[in-house]
Enzyme design. Structure first.
Site, PDB file in Angstrom:
ATOM      1  N   THR A 254       0.740  -1.137   0.154  1.00 48.16           N
ATOM      2  CA  THR A 254      -0.055   0.098  -0.023  1.00 48.16           C
ATOM      3  C   THR A 254       0.895   1.308  -0.032  1.00 48.16           C
ATOM      4  O   THR A 254       2.039   1.376   0.755  1.00 48.16           O
ATOM      5  CB  THR A 254      -1.107   0.285   0.972  1.00 48.16           C
ATOM      6  OG1 THR A 254      -1.746  -1.106   1.046  1.00 48.16           O
ATOM      7  CG2 THR A 254      -1.672   1.217   1.244  1.00 48.16           C
ATOM      8  N   PHE A 256       1.193   5.210   0.614  1.00 46.03           N
ATOM      9  CA  PHE A 256       0.593   6.296   1.661  1.00 46.03           C
ATOM     10  C   PHE A 256       1.164   7.433   1.169  1.00 46.03           C
ATOM     11  O   PHE A 256       2.347   7.700   0.663  1.00 46.03           O
ATOM     12  CB  PHE A 256       0.713   5.979   3.155  1.00 46.03           C
ATOM     13  CG  PHE A 256       0.192   4.652   3.600  1.00 46.03           C
ATOM     14  CD1 PHE A 256       0.547   3.422   3.323  1.00 46.03           C
ATOM     15  CD2 PHE A 256      -0.994   4.901   4.244  1.00 46.03           C
ATOM     16  CE1 PHE A 256       0.017   2.334   3.893  1.00 46.03           C
ATOM     17  CE2 PHE A 256      -1.565   3.762   4.900  1.00 46.03           C
ATOM     18  CZ  PHE A 256      -1.023   2.555   4.697  1.00 46.03           C
TER      19      PHE A 256
END
Ligand SMILES: O=C(O)C(=O)C[C@]1(C(=O)O)C=C[C@@H](O)C=C1
Length: 367
Positions: A254, A256
Site C-alpha cells: 500500500t 501512503f
C-alpha cells in the site's frame, strides 16, 4: 469514546510554525480524533495579533506573516524544536496506517482519527503536524475517497511511503477456522484477500479499519467471526492468528501519502515525483494531448486516476450530456526541473483547471 479536546493557542495561527504548544496542551494523546470540533476552537483561528506580538519558533527575524515551507530534511522525525511530530492516521491502534505513519516519521506520535476527512481536518486545524493516508494498493487499487479529499482540502503532499501489507485472519482464542461464518475488515483489506475468503466461504462485513475489526471481535467476544488485520493488531487486542499471509499475492504493497499544511521545496538531489490534478475540455484526443506534454519530454508517468468532477458531474455539449472528470497524474520529475515546469506550462495552455498537489521524494525502499 471521548471527544478530543485540544485547545488551539492563537499564537500558532497564520505563522507557518509547527504546533509545538498544541501537542503539549493535549489531554490524552491516544484519544481518537472525531470531526466534531468545538465552536470555541474555531473561533481561536481568527487571532493574528498574538502571533505578530510573539514572533515564531524559526526566529524572531522571520516574518510571522510568511509561512515557512518545510524543507526536504524536515520530512522525518522531529519538528525543529525537538518535540515529536504528531501524525494523524485513519483507524485505531494496530491499523496498517499507524505503521505507515511510523515508517514515514520514525519516532512520531501517531494520532488515530475516525475517518479520512478527520485526518485532513486535524492537519488544517493545527491539531497535528502531518497526516499519512493510503492512496493506492497493489492488489486493491485506488482509495478513491482520498483522491477526492486531496482536492477538497488545501494540504500539500510532502512525501510518500510504501508499506508491505501482510494480512492475517484473527479470532478469539479457542475459535478455529471451521467455526467461522463471518469476516470483518476494511473493504480494501477484504478485497486484497478475495480468493482466500471465497475459498473459506466467509460472509464479508465492512468496517472502518482492519484493527477496528480486531478490536470489535475481541471486545464483543465473538466466536463466529474473524478479522482480516495485522499481526500487530492480534497482539494489541489479544487475538489468536488463525491464518497468516492470506492476501491474494505475497507482494501486497500500500502506498501512503504524507500531507502537510505547507509544501516542501522540491529538490533535484534525489528522485522526485510530482502529483497533479487537472480537467480538460470535451473533445477527441484531449486526454491524448494532455499526456503528450509529458511523453514529448520523456517524463515517465507512474499513476493516473480519473474521478468524477463532483461539483459539476455532467456537461452538456452538442445536445448530449457527458460525464465530466478530473484527472490525477503522478509523474517522475521534480518541480525544480525545468522540463517539468515546461510540461505544466504546456498543459496549462489547454487544461480547464490545473493544480499541483505536491512535489516530493520517491519512496525507493521497495523498488
Ligand atoms: O484498515 C487499515 O488498517 C488501514 O490502515 C487502511 C488500509 C486502506 O485503506 O487501504 C490501509 C492499508 C491496507 O491496504 C488496508 C487498509
Amino acid at each position: 469514546m471521548a471527544v478530543h479536546t485540544v485547545r488551539l493557542p492563537a499564537t500558532h495561527l497564520h505563522t507557518g510554525t509547527t504546533s509545538r504548544n498544541i501537542s503539549k496542551s493535549n489531554g490524552n494523546p491516544n484519544a481518537i480524533i472525531r470531526s466534531s470540533f468545538r465552536p470555541s476552537q474555531r473561533r481561536r483561528f481568527t487571532s493574528l495579533s498574538a502571533s505578530l506580538r510573539e514572533g515564531n519558533e524559526h526566529g524572531k527575524e522571520d516574518s510571522p506573516l510568511l509561512p515557512k515551507p518545510l524543507s526536504s530534511n524536515q520530512l522525518a522525525e522531529t519538528v525543529s524544536n525537538g518535540s515529536r511530530v504528531r501524525v494523524a492516521y485513519q483507524g485505531v491502534r494496530g491499523a496498517y496506517s499507524e505503521s505507515a505513519a511510523e515508517k514515514a516519521y520514525p519516532n512520531c506520535e501517531a494520532v488515530p482519527c475516525e475517518q479520512f476527512d478527520t485526518a485532513f481536518e486535524a492537519v488544517e486545524r493545527w491539531l497535528v503536524d502531518r497526516a499519512v493516508l493510503p492512496i493506492e494498493n497493489s492488489l486493491g487499487g485506488s482509495i478513491h475517497r482520498n483522491y477526492d479529499l486531496l482536492l477538497r482540502h488545501n494540504l500539500h503532499i510532502v512525501g510518500e511511503v510504501k508499506l508491505a501489507v501482510r494480512h492475517c485472519l484473527l479470532a478469539n482464542h479457542g475459535v478455529t477456522l471451521d467455526g467461522l461464518k463471518r469476516v470483518l475488515s476494511h473493504p480494501q483489506a477484504l478485497a486484497q484477500c478475495e480468493n482466500t475468503l471465497t475459498r473459506l466461504g466467509l460472509v464479508r462485513e465492512a468496517v472502518d479499519d482492519t484493527a477496528g475489526a480486531a478490536k470489535l471481535i475481541a471486545f464483543e467476544g465473538l466466536s463466529d467471526a474473524a478479522a482480516v488485520a495485522s499481526a500487530k493488531a492480534a497482539e494489541i487486542y489479544g487475538l489468536n492468528v488463525v491464518a497468516e499471509d492470506i492476501q491474494d499475492d505475497s507482494d501486497n504493497v500500500t502506498r501512503f501519502l504524507m500531507l502537510a499544511r505547507e509544501p516542501i521545496i522540491p529538490g533535484t538531489n534525489r528522485l522526485f515525483k510530482t502529483s497533479i490534478v487537472f480537467s480538460l475540455e470535451e473533445g477527441p484526443g484531449m486526454l491524448f494531448k494532455a499526456l503528450a506534454v509529458f511523453a514529448l519530454r520523456q517524463i515517465n508517468l507512474t499513476k493516473m486516476e480519473s474521478r468524477p468532477l463532483r461539483k459539476n458531474p455532467l456537461r452538456a455539449s452538442g445536445g448530449l450530456k457527458y460525464f465530466d472528470y478530473l484527472f490525477y497524474v503522478d509523474f517522475e520529475a521534480s518541480m525544480a526541473d525545468e522540463v517539468a515546469q515546461n510540461a505544466l506550462r504546456h498543459l496549462e495552455e489547454f487544461a480547464t483547471f490545473l493544480r499541483v498537489l505536491g512535489s516530493y521524494p520517491v519512496d525507493t525502499t521497495m523498488l
